[in-house]
Design an enzyme around this catalytic site. Sequence first.
Site, PDB file in Angstrom:
ATOM      1  N   HIS A  14      39.550  40.804  38.226  1.00  0.00           N
ATOM      2  CA  HIS A  14      39.114  41.922  37.395  1.00  0.00           C
ATOM      3  C   HIS A  14      40.288  42.885  37.256  1.00  0.00           C
ATOM      4  CE1 HIS A  14      36.958  45.677  36.413  1.00  0.00           C
ATOM      5  NE2 HIS A  14      35.928  44.946  36.057  1.00  0.00           N
ATOM      6  N   GLN A  61      31.552  41.559  43.524  1.00  0.00           N
ATOM      7  CA  GLN A  61      30.483  40.623  43.174  1.00  0.00           C
ATOM      8  C   GLN A  61      29.924  39.914  44.404  1.00  0.00           C
ATOM      9  OE1 GLN A  61      29.073  40.296  40.218  1.00  0.00           O
ATOM     10  NE2 GLN A  61      30.516  41.563  39.080  1.00  0.00           N
ATOM     11  N   CYS A  73      36.719  42.797  31.413  1.00  0.00           N
ATOM     12  CA  CYS A  73      37.829  43.348  32.197  1.00  0.00           C
ATOM     13  C   CYS A  73      38.563  42.246  32.950  1.00  0.00           C
ATOM     14  CB  CYS A  73      37.332  44.425  33.165  1.00  0.00           C
ATOM     15  SG  CYS A  73      36.767  45.925  32.355  1.00  0.00           S
ATOM     16  N   ASP A 119      38.590  41.582  46.737  1.00  0.00           N
ATOM     17  CA  ASP A 119      37.631  42.233  45.855  1.00  0.00           C
ATOM     18  C   ASP A 119      36.248  41.663  46.151  1.00  0.00           C
ATOM     19  OD1 ASP A 119      36.064  43.243  43.834  1.00  0.00           O
ATOM     20  OD2 ASP A 119      37.408  42.677  42.198  1.00  0.00           O
TER      21      ASP A 119
END
Length: 406
Positions: A122, A202, A364, A199
Amino acid sequence: MYDVNEIRKDFPILSREVNGKPLVYLDSGASAQKPQVVIDAINTAYSHEYANVHRGLHYLSNLATDKYEAVRGIVQTFLNAKHEDEILFTSGTTEAFNLFSYAWGVPNLQAGDEIILSVMEHHANIIPWHFLRERHGIVLKWVETDVNGDLDPQTVIDAITPQTKMIAVTQMSNVLGTVVDVKTICTAAREKGIVTVIDGSQSSVHAPVDVQDIGCDVFAITGHKLYGPSASGAVYIRRDRMAEMRPFIGGGDMIRDVTRETVTYNDAPHKFEAGTPGIVQTIGMGVAIEYMMGLGLQNIADHERMLRDYAQTKLSGLNWLNIQGNSATKGAIFSFTMDGAGHPHDISTVVDQKGIAVRAGHHCAQPLMQHLGVTATTRASFGLYNTTEEVDKLVDALELCHDLFA
């Protein structure tokens, strides 16, 4: 017992209609809906308990501070961090990675040092490192997925050179749903003294997370995807890495003493949390995470795995639908294009007339779009409240859409 129909009653927005049809919300990958318990907590905080935190000895200030700081322990439990002071509050993953870029990257990296990124990232896990490239000469090194959208951890490990100082990868793609074996990557990186930034925007929504088991240095989460308020989030940073960071936002709360000549900084984590924070947003995020843990994180994962398998079967039967990525271990996220449709926005507009909310665009993730050879996709992303009946409604709407464009 995971009763999705009972759970749906906790989300007031799911009972509304859109364009005369019952709402089918398949955009949780962008932002999830909020259960009533979170809405109530926000209302109570503003209506009956609001005051600034850390800065007063009166009743309301103490109450707000206690509730706000309690969320640090909730996030610690949620991520299985070893220490509560390894949790920093942010407005979301974007702020988390910018914070780490400035607070750790600037003082610890030099021109020629490498950061390895996957093509699935992202923009929140790309742009802060581009800042380091533009301003400090850091080299960005990209690794790609295979034809199924999988990222082989060995591909990342093989990209490591003596100049590699950091690896930044997602644990779950927001476009393909691909789940990455970040533990294997982090294990190899730690052996070489390389910092790992994960990250979890999610992945933390869809399955249990254990940062100690993963072995990462940084792991970021976003509150609004976790059924909490927007402008809320947190980042886990291991103590030894946090000790290498310097503050990059200055103001109230992050100091001990200020004179005309000197500044003495507060201890972590407050050292990195300047100014009046998102008090109510953070409290709401804590309630949302407790709601998820109350349902059972593994129960949520099992329900979404069932939805994924059902949707995979149904969508794969549409031979004019081009699903991007076919990972066997993907989460309940499906991005696709349609033969004959001019643009994913057209698909989104048509299915919206059936009350179905999906997202269209580059999500994104423009480097991934370029890698896939498309400019945009339509994305249906599922959450803990979605049902197989909603999958069927999506399929019916896509068939109508195809008939219109064929």
